[in-house]
Scaffold this active site. Sequence first.
Site, PDB file in Angstrom:
ATOM      1  N   GLU A 183       0.858  -1.196   0.000  1.00 23.00           N
ATOM      2  CA  GLU A 183       0.000   0.000   0.000  1.00 23.00           C
ATOM      3  C   GLU A 183       0.886   1.235   0.000  1.00 23.00           C
ATOM      4  OE1 GLU A 183      -3.333   0.953  -0.329  1.00 23.00           O
ATOM      5  OE2 GLU A 183      -2.355   2.908  -0.212  1.00 23.00           O
ATOM      6  N   HIS A 217     -44.919  -2.451  10.992  1.00 23.23           N
ATOM      7  CA  HIS A 217     -45.484  -1.100  10.966  1.00 23.23           C
ATOM      8  C   HIS A 217     -44.921  -0.316  12.138  1.00 23.23           C
ATOM      9  CE1 HIS A 217     -48.461   2.079  10.642  1.00 23.23           C
ATOM     10  NE2 HIS A 217     -48.636   1.969  11.963  1.00 23.23           N
ATOM     11  N   GLY A 258      -6.911   0.677   3.898  1.00 14.97           N
ATOM     12  CA  GLY A 258      -8.352   0.986   3.829  1.00 14.97           C
ATOM     13  C   GLY A 258      -8.731   1.716   2.556  1.00 14.97           C
ATOM     14  N   GLY A 259      -7.740   2.336   1.893  1.00 11.67           N
ATOM     15  CA  GLY A 259      -7.990   2.977   0.603  1.00 11.67           C
ATOM     16  C   GLY A 259      -9.023   4.086   0.670  1.00 11.67           C
ATOM     17  N   THR A 260      -9.760   4.227  -0.409  1.00 11.90           N
ATOM     18  CA  THR A 260     -10.689   5.353  -0.567  1.00 11.90           C
ATOM     19  C   THR A 260     -11.824   5.300   0.446  1.00 11.90           C
ATOM     20  OG1 THR A 260     -10.233   5.265  -2.923  1.00 11.90           O
ATOM     21  CG2 THR A 260     -12.133   6.565  -2.247  1.00 11.90           C
ATOM     22  N   CYS A 261     -12.478   4.150   0.579  1.00  8.41           N
ATOM     23  CA  CYS A 261     -13.668   4.067   1.431  1.00  8.41           C
ATOM     24  C   CYS A 261     -13.370   4.553   2.846  1.00  8.41           C
ATOM     25  CB  CYS A 261     -14.188   2.630   1.462  1.00  8.41           C
ATOM     26  SG  CYS A 261     -15.546   2.408   2.603  1.00  8.41           S
TER      27      CYS A 261
HETATM   28  C1  LIG Z   1     -16.263  10.965  -1.772  1.00  8.14           C
HETATM   29  C2  LIG Z   1     -16.572   9.522  -2.013  1.00  8.14           C
HETATM   30  C3  LIG Z   1     -17.660   8.945  -1.408  1.00  8.14           C
HETATM   31  C4  LIG Z   1     -17.952   7.606  -1.629  1.00  8.14           C
HETATM   32  N1  LIG Z   1     -19.041   7.078  -1.013  1.00  8.14           N
HETATM   33  C5  LIG Z   1     -19.354   5.784  -1.236  1.00  8.14           C
HETATM   34  C6  LIG Z   1     -20.470   5.204  -0.581  1.00  8.14           C
HETATM   35  O1  LIG Z   1     -21.183   5.853   0.178  1.00  8.14           O
HETATM   36  N2  LIG Z   1     -20.729   3.902  -0.807  1.00  8.14           N
HETATM   37  C7  LIG Z   1     -19.959   3.138  -1.650  1.00  8.14           C
HETATM   38  O2  LIG Z   1     -20.244   1.957  -1.823  1.00  8.14           O
HETATM   39  N3  LIG Z   1     -18.884   3.672  -2.273  1.00  8.14           N
HETATM   40  C8  LIG Z   1     -18.567   4.964  -2.087  1.00  8.14           C
HETATM   41  N4  LIG Z   1     -17.466   5.494  -2.698  1.00  8.14           N
HETATM   42  C9  LIG Z   1     -16.645   4.625  -3.571  1.00  8.14           C
HETATM   43  C10 LIG Z   1     -15.754   3.727  -2.704  1.00  8.14           C
HETATM   44  O3  LIG Z   1     -14.971   4.508  -1.836  1.00  8.14           O
HETATM   45  C11 LIG Z   1     -14.857   2.826  -3.555  1.00  8.14           C
HETATM   46  O4  LIG Z   1     -15.648   2.207  -4.535  1.00  8.14           O
HETATM   47  C12 LIG Z   1     -14.250   1.776  -2.630  1.00  8.14           C
HETATM   48  O5  LIG Z   1     -13.296   2.377  -1.779  1.00  8.14           O
HETATM   49  C13 LIG Z   1     -13.609   0.599  -3.350  1.00  8.14           C
HETATM   50  O6  LIG Z   1     -12.353   0.916  -3.759  1.00  8.14           O
HETATM   51  P1  LIG Z   1     -11.281  -0.167  -4.159  1.00  8.14           P
HETATM   52  O7  LIG Z   1     -11.365  -1.357  -3.288  1.00  8.14           O
HETATM   53  O8  LIG Z   1     -11.364  -0.373  -5.601  1.00  8.14           O
HETATM   54  O9  LIG Z   1      -9.911   0.582  -3.889  1.00  8.14           O
HETATM   55  P2  LIG Z   1      -9.573   1.855  -3.032  1.00  8.14           P
HETATM   56  O10 LIG Z   1     -10.363   1.892  -1.785  1.00  8.14           O
HETATM   57  O11 LIG Z   1      -9.614   3.039  -3.905  1.00  8.14           O
HETATM   58  O12 LIG Z   1      -8.058   1.553  -2.613  1.00  8.14           O
HETATM   59  C14 LIG Z   1      -7.033   1.434  -3.539  1.00  8.14           C
HETATM   60  C15 LIG Z   1      -5.720   1.535  -2.795  1.00  8.14           C
HETATM   61  O13 LIG Z   1      -4.657   1.203  -3.684  1.00  8.14           O
HETATM   62  C16 LIG Z   1      -3.542   2.009  -3.385  1.00  8.14           C
HETATM   63  N5  LIG Z   1      -2.671   1.985  -4.556  1.00  8.14           N
HETATM   64  C17 LIG Z   1      -2.957   2.444  -5.813  1.00  8.14           C
HETATM   65  N6  LIG Z   1      -1.899   2.195  -6.636  1.00  8.14           N
HETATM   66  C18 LIG Z   1      -0.952   1.584  -5.886  1.00  8.14           C
HETATM   67  C19 LIG Z   1       0.352   1.097  -6.179  1.00  8.14           C
HETATM   68  N7  LIG Z   1       0.875   1.153  -7.391  1.00  8.14           N
HETATM   69  N8  LIG Z   1       1.068   0.537  -5.168  1.00  8.14           N
HETATM   70  C20 LIG Z   1       0.538   0.436  -3.915  1.00  8.14           C
HETATM   71  N9  LIG Z   1      -0.682   0.898  -3.602  1.00  8.14           N
HETATM   72  C21 LIG Z   1      -1.417   1.450  -4.572  1.00  8.14           C
HETATM   73  C22 LIG Z   1      -4.179   3.360  -3.080  1.00  8.14           C
HETATM   74  O14 LIG Z   1      -3.306   4.161  -2.311  1.00  8.14           O
HETATM   75  C23 LIG Z   1      -5.416   2.947  -2.300  1.00  8.14           C
HETATM   76  O15 LIG Z   1      -5.172   2.913  -0.917  1.00  8.14           O
HETATM   77  C24 LIG Z   1     -17.128   6.832  -2.483  1.00  8.14           C
HETATM   78  C25 LIG Z   1     -16.010   7.395  -3.093  1.00  8.14           C
HETATM   79  C26 LIG Z   1     -15.731   8.738  -2.862  1.00  8.14           C
HETATM   80  C27 LIG Z   1     -14.530   9.341  -3.530  1.00  8.14           C
END
Ligand SMILES: Cc1cc2nc3c(=O)[nH]c(=O)nc-3n(C[C@H](O)[C@H](O)[C@H](O)COP(=O)(O)OP(=O)(O)OC[C@H]3O[C@@H](n4cnc5c(N)ncnc54)[C@H](O)[C@@H]3O)c2cc1C
Length: 477
Positions: free
Chosen positions: A35, A442, A40-43
Amino acid sequence: MTDSRFEAIIVGAGQSGPFLAARMAERGQRVAVIEKRWLGGTCVNDGCIPTKTLVASARAAWVARNAARWGVTIGGPVGVDLAAVKARKDRIVAESRGNLAKWLGGLASLEVIEGEARFVDPHTLRVGDREVTGDKIFLNTGARPVIPRLPGLSDAGYLTSESIMELDVLPAHLVVLGGSYIGLEFAQMYRRFGAAVTVIERGDRLIPREDPDISAELAAILTGEGVDVVCGAEATAVTGGRGDVRVELTVAGAPRTVAGSHLLVAVGRAPFTAGLGLDAAGVALDARGYITTDDRLVTSVPHIWALGDVNGRGGFTHTSYDDFQIVAANLLDGADRRVSERIPIYGVYTDPPLGRCGMTATEARASGRRVLIGKRAMARVGRARERDETAGSIQILVDADSREVLGATILGIEGDEAIHAVVDIMYADVPYTVLQRAVHAHPTVSELLPTVLDALEPLEGTHEPARRPLGFAPGGR
Ligand SMILES: Cc1cc2nc3c(=O)[nH]c(=O)nc-3n(C[C@H](O)[C@H](O)[C@H](O)COP(=O)(O)OP(=O)(O)OC[C@H]3O[C@@H](n4cnc5c(N)ncnc54)[C@H](O)[C@@H]3O)c2cc1C
């Protein structure tokens, strides 16, 4: 652990990678999770968790400001301390990230490697000055905000869905470029925090992927709270910067300027593949830049899988997590699960929220089927009236011939929860009459779903006049 040979390497710790890594490690396999930023990434860090904590704060402000509606008196003006709101969000995010780190750290055969991974060859990745090799490689690298090429934008100090959540001082006037899911959550949230807000949307209506009547209902909710909406607007340039930013537009052929203090760019997300060196591994991309996968999420290279947003087959936390479940079931449990078995479902977390599953009415029309639709305004849902939050509607679509449920849209209070009764009946693959005859508690929103199915009518444009399906019993259960 310093050995750099692994049975499995997971690149990106989003919503599928860590869970898959843990399942494999629990089987005793040697697994690496690489990572480059935060577990935890985006979520966890920039998406669902932080936005929903902010939406909760915004709702609290809205309820307090409107308290008189429920006969409650607040002895003075209602204020929002954005620094405190942000601190609460940061605490909840840090807890989630910390719990994940603790869990992964406790798995003996799993190593978390910090850094950006890049393919050297199909089995080898470079992370900093270390090379790691894996028998199987799983890409869970996610997506990033798209930044359009607009003259002046790069000098305008614009915000993205990530950087806006670092603000601890309220913008005077937030301009949101993009009237879709992410943009609208921030638009309503900041309006409720007390900012003036203008949403600019290129399409002729908000959330253009939804049915036109749903776009209209959501637009009415937002404008009713004082959000300005400009649709059919093509942004041509940005001038000024943070504090005094102006977006130049063309609306119906005429020039127009929207000025504000802050600009949020929320025009979509793109797969995160840059820097991965996919060429060195021979991993193919589709025309939109997503990693191509088959129905079991295998890429063009048989020992490499792509899960989550980067494969373009979902775009949500639950679809990414389901990708993990599909791959884990197939690799570890001898199952044969496929992505195509998944029924689309999602929420839009405005308040009230939008719950969606299966087809929209537009898609149902295009399917060539004879379709029935049941509709009910939230103003005719007891729970909504008791709460005095009656905006929105329930809509359910049924195939007139097979009697299967095709999809549903619930815009209104608890819409994001009530939608699951509909998707579950779709997964059960039984006729709509099973849900029509179910007894729900209800007073809930879900209790009206059978009633909506009692009043099905032909969906305009999908029937010959006056033709009714066999077994259709208006008003009966
Ligand atoms: C503002 C916002 C609100 C959202 N709200 C919702 C919601 O309410 N409900 C919902 O279902 N979804 C929501 N989403 C979408 C949701 O966050 C993503 O669909 C979810 O996180 C799944 O992502 P993922 O598992 O594909 O990867 P991500 O969670 O994006 O993680 C990818 C990870 O890979 C890492 N990475 C990338 N390239 C490399 C590399 N070369 N080497 C090492 N690490 C790397 C990144 O740093 C990141 O940590 C929202 C998104 C945003 C932006």
